[in-house]
Design a protein around this motif. Sequence first.
Motif, mmCIF file in Angstrom:
data_model
loop_
_atom_site.group_PDB
_atom_site.id
_atom_site.type_symbol
_atom_site.label_atom_id
_atom_site.label_comp_id
_atom_site.label_asym_id
_atom_site.label_seq_id
_atom_site.Cartn_x
_atom_site.Cartn_y
_atom_site.Cartn_z
ATOM 1 N N ALA A 199 74.816 25.253 -31.323
ATOM 2 C CA ALA A 199 73.511 25.534 -30.721
ATOM 3 C C ALA A 199 72.846 26.654 -31.502
ATOM 4 O O ALA A 199 73.517 27.542 -32.011
ATOM 5 N N PRO A 200 71.524 26.632 -31.579
ATOM 6 C CA PRO A 200 70.839 27.746 -32.240
ATOM 7 C C PRO A 200 70.930 29.008 -31.399
ATOM 8 O O PRO A 200 71.001 28.941 -30.174
ATOM 9 N N THR A 201 70.938 30.154 -32.057
ATOM 10 C CA THR A 201 70.903 31.411 -31.329
ATOM 11 C C THR A 201 69.536 31.534 -30.656
ATOM 12 O O THR A 201 68.586 30.838 -31.020
ATOM 13 N N ILE A 202 69.436 32.408 -29.695
ATOM 14 C CA ILE A 202 68.238 32.514 -28.856
ATOM 15 C C ILE A 202 66.981 32.816 -29.668
ATOM 16 O O ILE A 202 65.885 32.399 -29.305
ATOM 17 N N ASP A 203 67.128 33.510 -30.798
ATOM 18 C CA ASP A 203 65.964 33.822 -31.631
ATOM 19 C C ASP A 203 65.542 32.655 -32.525
ATOM 20 O O ASP A 203 64.507 32.707 -33.171
ATOM 21 N N LYS A 204 66.338 31.586 -32.532
ATOM 22 C CA LYS A 204 66.033 30.428 -33.375
ATOM 23 C C LYS A 204 65.818 29.154 -32.564
ATOM 24 O O LYS A 204 66.047 28.058 -33.050
ATOM 25 N N VAL A 205 65.412 29.324 -31.303
ATOM 26 C CA VAL A 205 65.154 28.168 -30.441
ATOM 27 C C VAL A 205 63.756 28.291 -29.838
ATOM 28 O O VAL A 205 63.327 29.376 -29.460
ATOM 29 N N GLY A 206 63.059 27.168 -29.822
ATOM 30 C CA GLY A 206 61.783 27.095 -29.122
ATOM 31 C C GLY A 206 62.034 26.501 -27.749
ATOM 32 O O GLY A 206 62.766 25.513 -27.630
ATOM 33 N N ILE A 207 61.463 27.097 -26.718
ATOM 34 C CA ILE A 207 61.690 26.628 -25.348
ATOM 35 C C ILE A 207 60.343 26.409 -24.675
ATOM 36 O O ILE A 207 59.495 27.312 -24.665
ATOM 37 N N LYS A 208 60.166 25.211 -24.132
ATOM 38 C CA LYS A 208 58.975 24.901 -23.334
ATOM 39 C C LYS A 208 59.450 24.341 -22.003
ATOM 40 O O LYS A 208 60.411 23.578 -21.958
ATOM 41 N N VAL A 209 58.759 24.728 -20.927
ATOM 42 C CA VAL A 209 59.147 24.280 -19.592
ATOM 43 C C VAL A 209 57.897 23.835 -18.825
ATOM 44 O O VAL A 209 56.858 24.491 -18.898
ATOM 45 N N TRP A 210 58.041 22.716 -18.131
ATOM 46 C CA TRP A 210 57.009 22.215 -17.240
ATOM 47 C C TRP A 210 57.622 22.078 -15.850
ATOM 48 O O TRP A 210 58.775 21.670 -15.719
ATOM 49 N N ILE A 211 56.850 22.412 -14.822
ATOM 50 C CA ILE A 211 57.271 22.187 -13.442
ATOM 51 C C ILE A 211 56.202 21.315 -12.795
ATOM 52 O O ILE A 211 55.024 21.680 -12.790
ATOM 53 N N ASP A 212 56.627 20.166 -12.301
ATOM 54 C CA ASP A 212 55.706 19.182 -11.721
ATOM 55 C C ASP A 212 54.555 18.862 -12.672
ATOM 56 O O ASP A 212 53.402 18.746 -12.272
ATOM 57 N N GLY A 213 54.865 18.748 -13.962
ATOM 58 C CA GLY A 213 53.881 18.378 -14.971
ATOM 59 C C GLY A 213 53.023 19.516 -15.479
ATOM 60 O O GLY A 213 52.237 19.338 -16.405
ATOM 61 N N GLU A 214 53.161 20.698 -14.917
ATOM 62 C CA GLU A 214 52.364 21.860 -15.334
ATOM 63 C C GLU A 214 53.190 22.768 -16.241
ATOM 64 O O GLU A 214 54.308 23.159 -15.881
ATOM 65 N N SER A 215 52.651 23.100 -17.402
ATOM 66 C CA SER A 215 53.321 24.026 -18.305
ATOM 67 C C SER A 215 53.402 25.408 -17.650
ATOM 68 O O SER A 215 52.417 25.892 -17.098
ATOM 69 N N VAL A 216 54.591 26.013 -17.682
ATOM 70 C CA VAL A 216 54.772 27.354 -17.122
ATOM 71 C C VAL A 216 55.216 28.302 -18.228
ATOM 72 O O VAL A 216 55.753 27.877 -19.256
ATOM 73 N N ASP A 217 54.984 29.591 -18.015
ATOM 74 C CA ASP A 217 55.337 30.600 -19.011
ATOM 75 C C ASP A 217 56.831 30.872 -19.009
ATOM 76 O O ASP A 217 57.446 30.968 -17.942
ATOM 77 N N VAL A 218 57.403 31.012 -20.212
ATOM 78 C CA VAL A 218 58.786 31.474 -20.348
ATOM 79 C C VAL A 218 58.706 32.993 -20.350
ATOM 80 O O VAL A 218 58.182 33.601 -21.281
ATOM 81 N N LEU A 219 59.174 33.613 -19.277
ATOM 82 C CA LEU A 219 59.074 35.058 -19.113
ATOM 83 C C LEU A 219 60.198 35.804 -19.826
ATOM 84 O O LEU A 219 60.005 36.919 -20.299
ATOM 85 N N MET A 220 61.383 35.171 -19.858
ATOM 86 C CA MET A 220 62.530 35.803 -20.492
ATOM 87 C C MET A 220 63.527 34.722 -20.885
ATOM 88 O O MET A 220 63.666 33.718 -20.192
ATOM 89 N N LYS A 221 64.200 34.926 -21.999
ATOM 90 C CA LYS A 221 65.278 34.020 -22.392
ATOM 91 C C LYS A 221 66.452 34.860 -22.886
ATOM 92 O O LYS A 221 66.278 35.818 -23.624
ATOM 93 N N GLN A 222 67.634 34.505 -22.396
ATOM 94 C CA GLN A 222 68.852 35.235 -22.748
ATOM 95 C C GLN A 222 69.897 34.259 -23.259
ATOM 96 O O GLN A 222 69.999 33.128 -22.771
ATOM 97 N N GLN A 223 70.686 34.707 -24.200
ATOM 98 C CA GLN A 223 71.804 33.922 -24.711
ATOM 99 C C GLN A 223 73.073 34.402 -24.015
ATOM 100 O O GLN A 223 73.296 35.600 -23.889
ATOM 101 N N ILE A 224 73.875 33.461 -23.547
ATOM 102 C CA ILE A 224 75.141 33.825 -22.915
ATOM 103 C C ILE A 224 76.270 33.011 -23.530
ATOM 104 O O ILE A 224 76.035 31.952 -24.119
ATOM 105 N N LYS A 225 77.487 33.515 -23.395
ATOM 106 C CA LYS A 225 78.665 32.785 -23.861
ATOM 107 C C LYS A 225 79.193 31.927 -22.728
ATOM 108 O O LYS A 225 79.376 32.416 -21.615
ATOM 109 N N GLU A 226 79.456 30.666 -23.023
ATOM 110 C CA GLU A 226 80.087 29.790 -22.042
ATOM 111 C C GLU A 226 81.440 29.374 -22.634
ATOM 112 O O GLU A 226 81.488 28.665 -23.645
ATOM 113 N N TYR A 227 82.504 29.831 -21.999
ATOM 114 C CA TYR A 227 83.836 29.526 -22.519
ATOM 115 C C TYR A 227 84.266 28.126 -22.093
ATOM 116 O O TYR A 227 84.227 27.791 -20.920
ATOM 117 N N TYR A 228 84.656 27.327 -23.082
ATOM 118 C CA TYR A 228 85.189 25.984 -22.799
ATOM 119 C C TYR A 228 86.658 26.101 -22.439
ATOM 120 O O TYR A 228 87.199 25.339 -21.656
#
Length: 147
Positions: free
Chosen positions: A63-92
């Motif tokens: 996966a790309p690191t958080i600084d190398k990913v573009g994120i867009k989100v829509w809720i019920d078809g309306e584009s919403v602002d990405v206020l914050m994005k954080q990278q976390i470790k998920e252990y398999y």
Amino acid sequence: MEAYGVHAFQIPGGVPAYQIYVRPMSLTRFLTNRGIQNAQHKEDLSNIAQKSSADAAKCDNIAPTIDKVGIKVWIDGESVDVLMKQQIKEYYEETEYGIAYYITVSEPKKTTTLPYKIFKIELTDLENGDRGEAIYCLENTSYIEHK
């Protein structure tokens, strides 16, 4: 890029925003990081096997690191602002982990009469152009009014 493990929720009594958890997986990064250089789409990949985990915990780099990913989100078809994005470790497992994202987005301005909200999350790897999306339905919360 695929978006797995999507979960969206709102914190009761918190700011008017939604929290989204998502685990991205890029096929291009998977193939490149497993020793197959310059992997391109439409290549014959039928004889590829994934290597086993190392003895010490390491990142799988699919996966790309958080600084190398573009994120867009829509809720019920309306584009919403990405206020914050954080990278976390998920252990398999004990020896291997991957990158996941914890995203905070604003509420939509429009309201609907549906009993749920429909989230569409689009992720773009800014280094190689891989793109993927996920859809998530969140049931509307109803609170009981105490008198």
